[in-house]
Design a protein around this motif. Structure first.
Motif, mmCIF file in Angstrom:
data_model
loop_
_atom_site.group_PDB
_atom_site.id
_atom_site.type_symbol
_atom_site.label_atom_id
_atom_site.label_comp_id
_atom_site.label_asym_id
_atom_site.label_seq_id
_atom_site.Cartn_x
_atom_site.Cartn_y
_atom_site.Cartn_z
ATOM 1 N N ASP A 284 89.379 16.565 -56.229
ATOM 2 C CA ASP A 284 89.554 17.780 -55.432
ATOM 3 C C ASP A 284 89.047 17.609 -54.000
ATOM 4 N N VAL A 285 89.213 16.404 -53.455
ATOM 5 C CA VAL A 285 88.809 16.112 -52.066
ATOM 6 C C VAL A 285 90.068 16.050 -51.202
ATOM 7 N N PRO A 286 90.178 16.933 -50.197
ATOM 8 C CA PRO A 286 91.373 16.905 -49.327
ATOM 9 C C PRO A 286 91.465 15.591 -48.558
ATOM 10 N N VAL A 287 92.664 15.083 -48.379
ATOM 11 C CA VAL A 287 92.850 13.886 -47.556
ATOM 12 C C VAL A 287 93.872 14.173 -46.468
ATOM 13 N N TRP A 288 93.800 13.364 -45.419
ATOM 14 C CA TRP A 288 94.817 13.384 -44.360
ATOM 15 C C TRP A 288 95.004 11.953 -43.886
ATOM 16 N N CYS A 289 96.154 11.693 -43.223
ATOM 17 C CA CYS A 289 96.484 10.325 -42.830
ATOM 18 C C CYS A 289 96.016 10.072 -41.399
ATOM 19 N N GLY A 290 95.083 9.129 -41.239
ATOM 20 C CA GLY A 290 94.575 8.794 -39.907
ATOM 21 C C GLY A 290 95.548 7.901 -39.160
ATOM 22 N N GLY A 291 95.273 7.709 -37.886
ATOM 23 C CA GLY A 291 96.150 6.888 -37.051
ATOM 24 C C GLY A 291 95.389 5.767 -36.380
ATOM 25 N N VAL A 293 96.985 4.215 -33.561
ATOM 26 C CA VAL A 293 97.837 4.027 -32.374
ATOM 27 C C VAL A 293 98.962 3.038 -32.717
ATOM 28 N N GLU A 294 99.573 3.272 -33.861
ATOM 29 C CA GLU A 294 100.613 2.358 -34.361
ATOM 30 C C GLU A 294 101.923 2.475 -33.587
ATOM 31 N N THR A 295 102.744 1.427 -33.725
ATOM 32 C CA THR A 295 104.142 1.510 -33.284
ATOM 33 C C THR A 295 104.922 2.274 -34.361
ATOM 34 N N GLY A 296 106.229 2.385 -34.134
ATOM 35 C CA GLY A 296 107.077 3.113 -35.082
ATOM 36 C C GLY A 296 107.086 2.504 -36.474
ATOM 37 N N ILE A 297 106.681 1.230 -36.603
ATOM 38 C CA ILE A 297 106.624 0.614 -37.936
ATOM 39 C C ILE A 297 105.537 1.297 -38.767
ATOM 40 N N GLY A 298 104.307 1.275 -38.258
ATOM 41 C CA GLY A 298 103.202 1.902 -38.977
ATOM 42 C C GLY A 298 103.347 3.410 -39.045
ATOM 43 N N ARG A 299 103.927 3.989 -37.998
ATOM 44 C CA ARG A 299 104.082 5.441 -37.930
ATOM 45 C C ARG A 299 105.020 5.941 -39.024
ATOM 46 N N ALA A 300 106.113 5.170 -39.255
ATOM 47 C CA ALA A 300 107.087 5.547 -40.297
ATOM 48 C C ALA A 300 106.442 5.438 -41.681
ATOM 49 N N ALA A 301 105.727 4.343 -41.909
ATOM 50 C CA ALA A 301 105.088 4.143 -43.226
ATOM 51 C C ALA A 301 104.018 5.199 -43.471
ATOM 52 N N ASN A 302 103.258 5.536 -42.427
ATOM 53 C CA ASN A 302 102.231 6.580 -42.566
ATOM 54 C C ASN A 302 102.862 7.937 -42.886
ATOM 55 N N ALA A 303 104.007 8.220 -42.254
ATOM 56 C CA ALA A 303 104.674 9.506 -42.501
ATOM 57 C C ALA A 303 105.091 9.609 -43.967
ATOM 58 N N ALA A 304 105.610 8.505 -44.516
ATOM 59 C CA ALA A 304 106.005 8.510 -45.934
ATOM 60 C C ALA A 304 104.778 8.740 -46.822
ATOM 61 N N PRO A 314 96.746 18.329 -41.733
ATOM 62 C CA PRO A 314 97.558 17.594 -40.756
ATOM 63 C C PRO A 314 96.889 16.266 -40.405
ATOM 64 N N GLY A 315 97.686 15.205 -40.321
ATOM 65 C CA GLY A 315 97.144 13.882 -39.987
ATOM 66 C C GLY A 315 97.317 13.577 -38.518
ATOM 67 N N ASP A 316 96.947 12.332 -38.156
ATOM 68 C CA ASP A 316 97.087 11.848 -36.776
ATOM 69 C C ASP A 316 98.418 11.138 -36.611
ATOM 70 N N ILE A 317 99.465 11.618 -37.319
ATOM 71 C CA ILE A 317 100.791 11.018 -37.145
ATOM 72 C C ILE A 317 101.478 11.823 -36.048
ATOM 73 N N SER A 318 101.164 11.424 -34.821
ATOM 74 C CA SER A 318 101.716 12.118 -33.651
ATOM 75 C C SER A 318 103.064 11.504 -33.284
ATOM 76 N N ALA A 319 103.726 12.120 -32.311
ATOM 77 C CA ALA A 319 104.983 11.553 -31.806
ATOM 78 C C ALA A 319 104.705 10.180 -31.183
#
Ligand SMILES: CC(=O)N[C@@H](Cc1ccc2ccccc2c1)C(=O)O
Ligand SMILES: [Mg+2]
Length: 369
Positions: A284-291, A293-304, A314-319
């Motif tokens: 019961d521990v909330p999680v979020w996805c940290g960032g 400063v990835e390129t679109g490769i890591g950003r896409a995988a993090n979004a999934a 909300p995570g650090d998966i920014s534009a």
């Protein structure tokens, strides 16, 4: 699958604005990409290590060497392997989670592409959009900070995260809280900049109704974080401390982690990240996805990854444009109404803009199996 060849590619990208944290200021990223060719097709991974070991013990040249000297030869030696085997095969090597994660990512990308599957299908996730937060650096003056924050509010981000350090904490947070109003989710990240003697000072952040305070103390200081969590009404979230499934379990058990920032590179790969997610859901521990400063490769995988049910914050998966004027993928990540649409291309969820990638490549090297 059988590994045939590994390409180690280094690229250089300028950041659109200097990104200053308690451990330094980044103007430029020197990024290691790994491209694996197998009997089932090829895949790409991104190593999130920085140029110097100021965030964690890894740095990009060290990761490059660890892959050449130890990690790639061990994977080749293992013969016919699946992405699910990578972490176990590389277990004998202590540390180097970001180097390990990059290789697992490339093999996972190849596996998913070969089967025409997307990463979020593999994860069994229901969501196709995720809330997007943004990480805001430290600035020379408060007006610059407020202008940057206003810009991100206008962009529609769902959550603001402020970097803090001793001497830049209460006042910036107060001014930003006044600017964005009492409803907008707000949190802070100290990147280990404080000590246990700062506990009383850090508890003064409680008046700003923050979602969490991220990693105020050094990564080894689980007890200090547990003591702070006892005193502070702001939930304590760990980032740098969570380097494995075991440390996640221990931190939760000790009361040092009321919330967990999950970063696949920091824990050795996406499959371990998934196990940490499952552990946190069970506890019961909330999680979020940290960032990182990835390129679109890591950003896409993090979004999934962030589509999994336990990712309730909300995570650090920014534009992509938060950090880069141009991304190396054909579909840069964009934010609309505070959300990111999870890419649905086969594999981790991206296609590379190879022409642009070649134009920013600083070195390419190939290792045969
Ligand atoms: C988005 C965010 O705050 N990320 C990290 C810190 C960080 C900051 C700056 C970085 C620059 C280059 C590479 C990795 C970096 C990681 C964090 O959550 O603690
Ligand atoms: Mg952090």
């Amino acid at each position: 699958m059988r590994l045939h060849r590994l390409e180690l590619r280094r690229i250089g990208l300028e950041l659109v604005v200097p990104f200053r944290t308690s451990f330094g200021t980044e103007l430029h990223r020197d990024i290691l990409l790994v491209h694996v060719t197998t009997d089932a097709g090829d895949g790409w991974g991104e190593c999130v290590a920085m140029s110097a070991p100021f965030y964690s013990p890894e740095f990009v040249d060290g990761a490059d060497l660890a892959i050449r000297r130890f990690l790639w030869p061990m994977l080749v030696e293992a013969g016919d392997i699946a992405a699910a085997d990578v972490a176990t095969i590389l277990e004998p090597i202590h540390g180097h989670p970001m180097a390990k994660a990059a290789l697992e990512m490339a093999i996972l990308d190849a596996e998913l592409r070969a089967s025409g599957t997307t990463f979020h299908q593999l994860l069994g996730a229901e969501r196709s959009v995720i809330p997007s937060g943004v990480s805001v650096g430290i600035f020379d003056d408060l007006d610059e900070l407020l202008a940057q924050v206003q810009g991100y509010v206008d962009d529609g981000y769902a959550r603001i995260k402020l970097k803090i350090e001793p001497g830049w904490d209460l006042e910036p947070v107060r001014l930003v809280r006044d600017l964005i109003g009492p409803e907008m989710p707000l949190q802070v990240d100290a990147n280990t900049a404080y000590t246990r003697t700062d506990a009383e000072h850090l508890c003064r952040l409680d008046e700003f109704d923050l979602l969490l305070i991220e990693q105020p103390l050094p990564e080894e200081d689980l007890l200090g974080h547990a003591q702070l969590a006892e005193r502070s009404s702001t939930p304590v979230c760990l980032d740098e401390s969570i380097v494995s499934l075991q440390t996640a379990e221990d931190a939760i058990e000790m009361g040092a982690a009321e919330i967990v920032n999950i970063k696949p590179g920091r824990v050795g790969g996406y499959l371990t990240a998934r196990r940490i997610h499952d552990l946190c859901v069970a506890r019961d521990v909330p999680v979020w996805c940290g960032g990182m400063v990835e390129t679109g490769i890591g950003r896409a995988a993090n979004a999934a990854l962030a589509t999994m049910p336990g990712f309730t914050l909300p995570g650090d998966i920014s534009a992509s444009s938060r950090f880069y004027a141009r991304d190396i993928v054909t579909e840069p990540i964009t934010v609309t109404d505070g959300t990111v649409s999870v890419p649905d291309a086969p594999g981790l969820g991206f296609e590379l803009d190879l022409e642009f990638l070649d134009s920013i490549t600083t070195s390419t090297d190939f290792l045969d199996a």
